[in-house]
Enzyme design. Structure first.
Site, mmCIF file in Angstrom:
data_model
loop_
_atom_site.group_PDB
_atom_site.id
_atom_site.type_symbol
_atom_site.label_atom_id
_atom_site.label_comp_id
_atom_site.label_asym_id
_atom_site.label_seq_id
_atom_site.Cartn_x
_atom_site.Cartn_y
_atom_site.Cartn_z
ATOM 1 N N HIS A 29 24.270 -24.597 -28.703
ATOM 2 C CA HIS A 29 25.330 -24.537 -27.688
ATOM 3 C C HIS A 29 26.728 -24.401 -28.290
ATOM 4 C CE1 HIS A 29 26.886 -24.525 -23.772
ATOM 5 N NE2 HIS A 29 26.184 -25.498 -23.216
ATOM 6 N N ARG A 30 26.834 -24.577 -29.583
ATOM 7 C CA ARG A 30 28.136 -24.344 -30.223
ATOM 8 C C ARG A 30 28.387 -22.847 -30.371
ATOM 9 N NH1 ARG A 30 27.119 -27.522 -35.621
ATOM 10 N NH2 ARG A 30 25.320 -26.123 -35.429
#
Lengths: 481, 590
Positions: free
Chosen positions: B563-564
């Site tokens: 998700h980064r």
């Protein structure tokens, strides 16, 4: 006899340059420190009977020789007289000033100094014996800095003041008219230089076939050339087979293994001297301190093996200086002393010096640092050599000394400085720059691009580096193809 | 004439690994190796890697031991290289350096310096040194004598008392290096113990059913590689003077110690001096073979304080000098690495130990080796990467029909065409479309590294555990090519024969459990990749097409993503795109 006991964090055995440095550093790092010294004054051999008095006398010798040489330049002093006693007293004053200073420094740091002979009794205790009784010192960590002593020639006449070691020679009790120096190493040649300047007719005998054995031959040559002019004789590859005290002097028999001499007359001869100085090296004192009681390993020769933290096989006991191995040099000892003290204080440090300079304070001086040329050859290390002859240095000519040269050894292909050798006046001062360059990882370009003051002898390092770089303009070198 | 030159073989580029343990040493002192022969085995994060020899030669000295940790550039062993080149005498001729002539043609003083040193070089000509080297290549004519070499069980992980299930050789068999000698049964799989030498089996020390552990004798092999002759040993010992003339001033001893003579004494035929004197090629120089780090005394002290090995630090100063910042960065990196791999990475209390035996009978077995290696790696990814898993389905009814239709045709070409090959092809194309899924975070986490290549890791279940071989340039390969290569990688993964290179450089991974079962799962990203695609079991399901339920073959897709790097919308689009291309294979042409 009274017995008392002391408890301390750090015990330092021996107050020579390594020992007092270790003690002072340990104290400065907040450790309770006791310094044990067998002689009444601090400073050890170096201050009392070594580096300092010899340099005081060598400087005097330099001035005397300089004054004599001025004759060639039309400057003559009417008469020179030497008052041996006053000279000796002046030298003693220099030493006394320094040792007094040391005692003061110890007091300021609250380092407790205990005088007497120290011997370990177990891994955490040392007993100091003196006329005033014995003191037991319990320690958490110890730093052995018990140094070395002059090696003796077997079969010497005992208790004859005419047969001296370096300590007695520095006492300057007499300026003999004919002096024999046994041993052509640094100490022997320095003392030969002093006595020759004071007017003695000096002979040097060396068992190996060159002076300053182990030093690159090219560096020794200018020194030997000059000494041969000033000394009565230099016998190389010659053993001293007999030393007999006679009423009119000391009779010394020699046996030369030199082929030329041997073919001449069997190689054996003898001569009569007023005094004989034995300077054939130094022996570490490892066997004199009860090391086995502490479990500390000492090798056959008396050295105490250590790791890079100066730790002996007993990890809380360190050894530094002469007793911890070659080279036996005060500046090596002080550095090791600091390392050991800092480790005692829990710092993570170690000895990782890449170069330890050596200096013979003769005239001319011979100095070297890092890798030697002979050593490189023996180890199969390829080097690129650059030599700048002082004959091309204006400053060297100005002081009338063109025999010197500066030699730099680099990693091939523009690599870093690996070693340096310098012969000439002030070589001992000049070698510091080369040592710094080695430690900093400087290469020929770095040294060549560093602006050196003109006209100085320090420029010769600059010029030698320029030779390696091919940018030298103070010499003409045929183009490299 | 062949001219032996001792070379130091360092650890080559082994990727990003640092301080990896040596798990096996495959050669012994005296062994002759060919170029590319395997020397040692290292264990990295994910796998073992064999380090091949960069040259042919004879092993003179091994600088590592099993268990040592090494990094790129660490010395492994000394090889007496065999080069056929008679034009040059030696790499480092022991004559005086050429600069001695150019450096001192000066008016005066010059006549002093070089003269004294010249004669030394005379005693050390390369020719004279030859008889001392006992060069094995020169004896190839006849004096080669077979040596008996014992082969032992190497490090086989933590197993001990492992049963021998098969003996693969008989006395008299000719074997090559790496030929299997016996088979052991380990935890889950059988492992072959290869020979470390070439030659003829002289004796076999084990039989089927025996239980063996590391270090047990397997067989004795009559090796053809000549062992180091004692003469060679002597030559080396004599040529190098270990003790410098310490007390050189001392003239007490009437007999000069041999050690102090050679350096300063330019005699031509001193009997004490080793003949031929030390040649540069022979003299081992422990100090200099490892280049000294380029750091000032203050930085060396700083590094020592922090326990930093300066040889591992890259200097960014002038001429590569190591600056304080370099050491700081090195330490920060090292800390980041260790904190990431140490188990309670997020500062949680560890799971308490339980005495299971209190509750019933238990049996403790060692974890399989690959599991022990991959475990921390998976854990590191799990804890460090904020995972999200999105689920999607692809209708592969048409695709499967198409696959079936070309199966025979493919088979004729020797290719087993799999669904996974199609999916890999589709994924590779989707990655070109959605480059963020083919990216990694840069150091520090404030940059994104977009890779212009697509290397897809395919998780393979092997007897030893999970392995992930990497299919290179998947975006530039056709489906047949992919299928073929995948088959080969998978086979070699199961045999444990993958090369380290074949397991690194991946940009995206696929884990397929489709052949086994499951409707969905949440795969762990193979960090630092951005995502991983999980495939569950294909099922025929009734799908409403607007008018009726129709039986469609549905493939569940599970995409775990970092998700980064990407977010949910991107992931949904990626999956939709992938699903669409699988729905209609014609899209793969677009």
């Amino acid at each position: 006899m009274s017995a008392s006991s002391i408890e301390t964090q750090v015990l330092v055995l021996g107050a020579g340059p390594g020992g007092y440095t270790a003690a002072f550093r340990a104290a400065d790092l907040g450790l309770r420190t006791v310094l044990v010294e067998r002689y009444p004054t601090l400073g050890g051999v170096c201050l009392n009977v070594g580096c300092i008095p010899s340099k005081a006398l060598l400087h005097t010798a330099e001035v005397i020789d300089g004054a004599r040489e001025l004759g060639e330049r039309g400057v003559a002093f009417e008469s020179m007289s030497i008052d041996r006693e006053r000279l000796s007293k002046w030298k003693d004053k220099v030493v006394a000033g320094l040792t007094r200073g040391l005692s003061g420094l110890a007091k300021q740091r609250k380092v407790q100094v205990v005088h007497g002979n120290g011997r370990f009794v177990d891994p955490h205790r040392l007993v100091v014996e003196s006329e005033r009784g014995s003191v037991e010192i319990a320690f958490e960590r110890a730093i052995i800095a018990a140094g070395s002593r002059p090696a003796l020639l077997p079969g010497l006449p005992e208790d004859d003041p005419r047969v001296m070691d370096s300590t007695k020679a520095l006492a300057l009790d007499d300026i003999p008219s004919r002096l024999l120096v046994v041993g052509g190493g640094i100490i022997g040649l320095e003392m030969a230089t002093v006595y020759a300047a004071l007017g003695s007719w000096v002979s040097v005998v060396e068992w190996q076939d060159g002076l300053l054995p182990g030093t690159d031959r090219d560096l020794v040559k200018p020194l030997e050339d000059r000494l041969r002019k000033r000394l009565e004789s230099i016998r190389l590859a010659t053993k001293t087979t007999e030393v007999v005290a006679e009423k009119e002097g000391i009779r010394v028999a020699f046996q030369s293994s030199n082929e030329a001499a041997a073919s001449g007359g069997g190689g054996a001869d003898e001569a009569l001297f007023d005094r004989v100085l034995v300077a054939i090296g130094r022996r570490p004192n490892g066997h004199l301190i009860g090391a086995q009681a502490a479990g500390v390993k000492v090798d056959e020769r008396g050295f105490i093996p250590v790791d890079d933290g100066q730790r002996t096989n007993i990890p809380h006991i360190h050894a530094i200086g002469d007793i911890a191995g070659e080279p036996m040099l005060a500046h090596k000892a002080t550095h090791e002393g600091k390392t050991a003290a800092e480790i005692c204080a829990g710092h993570k440090v170690g000895m990782d010096a890449r170069a330890i300079p050596s200096v013979a304070y003769t005239d001319p001086e011979v100095a070297w640092t890092g890798l030697g040329e002979g050593e490189a050859k023996a180890k199969g290390i390829e080097v690129e050599k650059a030599v700048f002859p002082w004959a091309a240095s204006g400053r060297a000519l100005g002081i009338g000394r063109k025999e010197g040269f500066t030699k730099l050894l680099f990693e091939p292909g523009g690599g870093r400085l690996l070693g340096a050798g310098i012969v000439g006046p002030h070589a001992g001062d000049l070698i510091a720059q080369a040592t710094l360059a080695i430690e900093m990882g400087a290469d020929a370009q770095d040294i060549a691009l560093t602006i050196h003051p003109h006209p100085t002898l320090s420029e010769t390092l600059n010029f030698a580096a320029e030779i390696a770089e091919g940018t030298i303009t103070d010499l003409y070198l045929p183009r490299r193809t | 004439m062949s001219d032996p030159k001792e070379v130091l073989v360092p650890v080559p580029d082994i990727g990003d690994f640092d301080a990896v343990p040596v798990i096996e040493i495959l050669v012994g002192v005296g062994d002759r190796v060919r170029k590319e022969d395997l020397l040692v085995t290292l264990e990295s994060d994910k796998t073992t890697m064999d380090i091949p020899s960069p040259a042919a030669g004879v092993v003179r000295e091994i600088a590592v031991a099993v268990g040592d940790r090494v990094s790129q550039g660490s010395p492994l062993l000394h090889l007496m290289e065999e080069v056929d080149d008679d034009s040059k005498p030696s790499a480092t001729p022991p004559t005086s350096p050429p600069s001695s002539e150019t450096a001192s043609p000066s008016p005066e003083g010059a006549d002093d310096s070089p003269l004294e040193t010249e004669p030394e070089s005379l005693s050390a000509s390369p020719d004279e040194s030859m008889p001392m080297t006992s060069d094995p290549t020169t004896s190839a004519g006849g004096s080669e004598s077979p040596a008996l070499v014992e082969v032992f069980i190497p490090n086989i992980g933590e197993f001990s008392d492992v049963p021998v299930i098969d003996v693969l050789v008989r006395v008299g068999d000719e074997i090559a290096i790496e030929d299997p000698l016996i088979t052991l049964e380990s935890d889950k799989s059988a492992m072959d113990i290869p020979s470390t030498v070439a030659g003829t089996i002289a004796e076999i020390a084990v039989q089927s059913g025996d239980r063996v552990s590391e270090g047990a004798l397997v067989a004795t092999v009559e090796s053809l590689a000549p062992s180091a002759t004692p003469g060679g040993e002597r030559a080396q010992a004599g040529a190098v003077d270990p003790s410098p003339a310490a007390d050189s001033n001392a003239s007490i001893d009437p007999k000069p110690p041999a050690s102090s003579a050679p350096v300063s004494t330019p005699t031509l035929d001193d009997p004490r001096a080793p003949r031929g004197s030390p040649t540069a090629s022979l003299a081992p120089e422990p100090e200099r073979t490892h280049p000294l780090s380029h750091a000032t005394p203050a930085m060396r002290r700083f590094a020592r304080e922090l326990g930093v090995d300066l040889l591992a630090v890259k200097g960014t100063g002038r001429k590569g000098r190591i600056l304080r910042e370099d050491i700081n960065i090195f330490v920060k990196d090292a800390l980041a690495k260790t904190s990431a791999s140490s188990p309670p990475a997020v500062g949680l209390a560890p799971i308490p130990e339980v005495d299971f035996a209190k509750f019933g009978e238990i049996e403790t077995r060692p974890l399989a080796r690959i599991k022990r290696i991959s475990g921390p790696h998976l854990h590191r990814s799990w804890v460090n990467v904020p995972h999200v898993t999105s689920h999607e389905e692809a209708d592969i009814t048409e695709l499967e029909a198409f696959r079936q239709s070309i199966k025979t045709e493919a088979k004729a070409q020797g290719i087993r065409i799999t669904l996974l090959a199609f999916i890999t092809h589709a994924v590779a194309r989707a990655l070109k479309e959605y480059p963020n899924f083919n990216a990694s975070l840069g150091p520090g986490g404030d940059t994104l590294v977009l890779k212009k290549y697509v290397h897809i890791g395919i998780a393979v279940d092997t007897p030893g555990g999970l392995m992930v071989p990497v299919l290179r340039d998947a975006d530039r390969k056709g489906i047949y090519e992919i299928a073929k290569e995948m088959a080969s990688l998978g086979e070699r993964a199961r045999e444990g024969a993958l090369k380290p290179d074949e397991m690194r450089g991946g940009t995206f991974s696929i884990s397929s459990l489709g052949g086994i079962g499951g409707t969905a799962f949440t795969p762990i990203i193979n960090a630092p990749e951005a995502a991983i695609l999980g495939l569950s079991r294909t099922r025929m399901r009734p799908i409403w097409d607007g008018e009726a339920f129709r039986p469609r073959l549905m493939l569940p897709l599970d995409l775990s993503w970092d998700h980064r790097i990407v977010d949910g919308a991107e992931a949904a689009r990626f999956l939709a795109h992938l699903s669409a291309s699988l729905n209609d294979v014609r899209r793969l042409l677009l």
